[in-house]
Design an enzyme around this catalytic site. Structure first.
Site, PDB file in Angstrom:
ATOM      1  N   CYS A 145      11.940   1.262  -0.619  1.00  0.00           N
ATOM      2  CA  CYS A 145      10.977   1.175  -1.584  1.00  0.00           C
ATOM      3  C   CYS A 145       9.740   0.213  -1.134  1.00  0.00           C
ATOM      4  O   CYS A 145       8.920   0.076  -2.107  1.00  0.00           O
ATOM      5  CB  CYS A 145      11.717   0.616  -2.805  1.00  0.00           C
ATOM      6  SG  CYS A 145      12.654   1.822  -3.747  1.00  0.00           S
ATOM      7  N   HIS A 200       7.988   7.944  -8.961  1.00  0.00           N
ATOM      8  CA  HIS A 200       8.805   8.343  -9.798  1.00  0.00           C
ATOM      9  C   HIS A 200       8.447   9.083 -11.212  1.00  0.00           C
ATOM     10  O   HIS A 200       7.150   8.838 -11.465  1.00  0.00           O
ATOM     11  CB  HIS A 200       9.552   6.973 -10.317  1.00  0.00           C
ATOM     12  CG  HIS A 200      10.231   6.238  -9.235  1.00  0.00           C
ATOM     13  ND1 HIS A 200      11.139   6.493  -8.641  1.00  0.00           N
ATOM     14  CD2 HIS A 200       9.609   5.079  -8.627  1.00  0.00           C
ATOM     15  CE1 HIS A 200      11.661   5.627  -7.895  1.00  0.00           C
ATOM     16  NE2 HIS A 200      10.516   4.666  -7.756  1.00  0.00           N
ATOM     17  N   HIS A 211       4.351   3.603  -6.492  1.00  0.00           N
ATOM     18  CA  HIS A 211       4.260   2.365  -6.371  1.00  0.00           C
ATOM     19  C   HIS A 211       4.882   1.938  -4.886  1.00  0.00           C
ATOM     20  O   HIS A 211       5.380   2.850  -3.984  1.00  0.00           O
ATOM     21  CB  HIS A 211       5.026   1.557  -7.545  1.00  0.00           C
ATOM     22  CG  HIS A 211       6.411   1.528  -7.451  1.00  0.00           C
ATOM     23  ND1 HIS A 211       7.039   0.629  -8.016  1.00  0.00           N
ATOM     24  CD2 HIS A 211       7.269   2.586  -6.958  1.00  0.00           C
ATOM     25  CE1 HIS A 211       8.383   1.105  -8.019  1.00  0.00           C
ATOM     26  NE2 HIS A 211       8.558   2.206  -7.094  1.00  0.00           N
ATOM     27  N   HIS A 214       5.957   5.354  -2.504  1.00  0.00           N
ATOM     28  CA  HIS A 214       6.611   6.473  -3.120  1.00  0.00           C
ATOM     29  C   HIS A 214       6.505   6.688  -4.709  1.00  0.00           C
ATOM     30  O   HIS A 214       5.806   5.885  -5.342  1.00  0.00           O
ATOM     31  CB  HIS A 214       8.182   6.358  -2.897  1.00  0.00           C
ATOM     32  CG  HIS A 214       8.714   5.056  -3.553  1.00  0.00           C
ATOM     33  ND1 HIS A 214       8.369   3.896  -3.178  1.00  0.00           N
ATOM     34  CD2 HIS A 214       9.562   4.972  -4.827  1.00  0.00           C
ATOM     35  CE1 HIS A 214       9.175   3.043  -3.986  1.00  0.00           C
ATOM     36  NE2 HIS A 214       9.676   3.631  -4.793  1.00  0.00           N
ATOM     37  N   GLU A 252      13.687   5.083 -14.510  1.00  0.00           N
ATOM     38  CA  GLU A 252      12.979   5.430 -13.120  1.00  0.00           C
ATOM     39  C   GLU A 252      13.654   6.462 -12.403  1.00  0.00           C
ATOM     40  O   GLU A 252      12.583   7.432 -11.730  1.00  0.00           O
ATOM     41  CB  GLU A 252      13.330   4.007 -12.263  1.00  0.00           C
ATOM     42  CG  GLU A 252      12.388   4.261 -11.090  1.00  0.00           C
ATOM     43  CD  GLU A 252      12.290   2.980  -9.989  1.00  0.00           C
ATOM     44  OE1 GLU A 252      11.648   1.915 -10.400  1.00  0.00           O
ATOM     45  OE2 GLU A 252      13.218   2.854  -9.438  1.00  0.00           O
ATOM     46  N   HIS A 307      -0.039   9.214 -12.989  1.00  0.00           N
ATOM     47  CA  HIS A 307      -0.697   9.787 -11.740  1.00  0.00           C
ATOM     48  C   HIS A 307      -1.629   8.595 -11.072  1.00  0.00           C
ATOM     49  O   HIS A 307      -2.625   8.942 -10.696  1.00  0.00           O
ATOM     50  CB  HIS A 307      -1.319  11.188 -11.951  1.00  0.00           C
ATOM     51  CG  HIS A 307      -0.523  12.194 -12.024  1.00  0.00           C
ATOM     52  ND1 HIS A 307      -0.150  12.490 -13.289  1.00  0.00           N
ATOM     53  CD2 HIS A 307      -0.082  13.151 -11.147  1.00  0.00           C
ATOM     54  CE1 HIS A 307       0.848  13.869 -13.064  1.00  0.00           C
ATOM     55  NE2 HIS A 307       0.550  14.057 -11.919  1.00  0.00           N
TER      56      HIS A 307
END
EC number: 4.1.2.50
Length: 155
Positions: free
Chosen positions: A29, A35, A20, A33, A140, A79
């Site tokens: 952020c 998680h 995201h 990137h 997260e 994904h």
């Protein structure tokens, strides 16, 4: 032995990888990137007391809960990359889609907080009437999570 009717909480855990970017954010952020999310889904209900029912003694079959969460959350978000639909990354998002990538354009900023609200709404709609969503915990990172509790969100 006659068992008292007790409310029981059942929890199932799920893992998925999602990318995201936070539109308009003032830190790292804002960049694309990802998680390795861990989602814990807790439901509450009374175990089935009918001994002729194949699910006798269960609040909900773990496999039934798994099917709901996989279809509504894991299979959708695993994904994938999530952007706010108003992101300046829209050209990147469209190019990625054209290249066959799984891109979700959300009505919200894709923070853990907003994702867990979205997940709660999706899961609640699919649960049997006798089962209530009690809580969600979306991990997260190893040290950061967002939690949703039904008791905090009752009208």
């Amino acid at each position: 032995m006659k068992m008292k009717m007790s409310k029981i909480r059942i929890t199932k855990q799920f893992n998925f990888e999602t990318g995201h970017a936070l539109y308009g954010y003032d830190g790292k952020c804002k960049n694309v990137h990802g998680h390795s999310y861990k989602l814990s889904v807790t439901v509450i209900g009374t175990p089935i007391t009918d001994n002729t029912n194949v699910k006798w003694g269960m609040v909900i079959d773990f496999s039934d809960l798994k099917k709901i969460v996989k279809e509504e959350v894991v299979d959708v978000f695993d994904h994938a990359i999530v952007f706010n639909k108003n992101t300046p990354h829209i050209n990147l998002a469209m190019n990625m889609r054209e290249e066959g990538h799984n891109v979700i354009l959300a009505d919200y900023q894709p923070t853990s907080e907003n994702m867990v609200i979205d997940f709660a709404e999706k899961i609640k709609k699919r649960l049997p009437k006798t089962i209530k969503l009690f809580s969600l915990r979306l991990q997260e990172t190893d040290s950061s999570c967002a939690e949703w509790f039904a008791s905090d969100n009752e009208a």
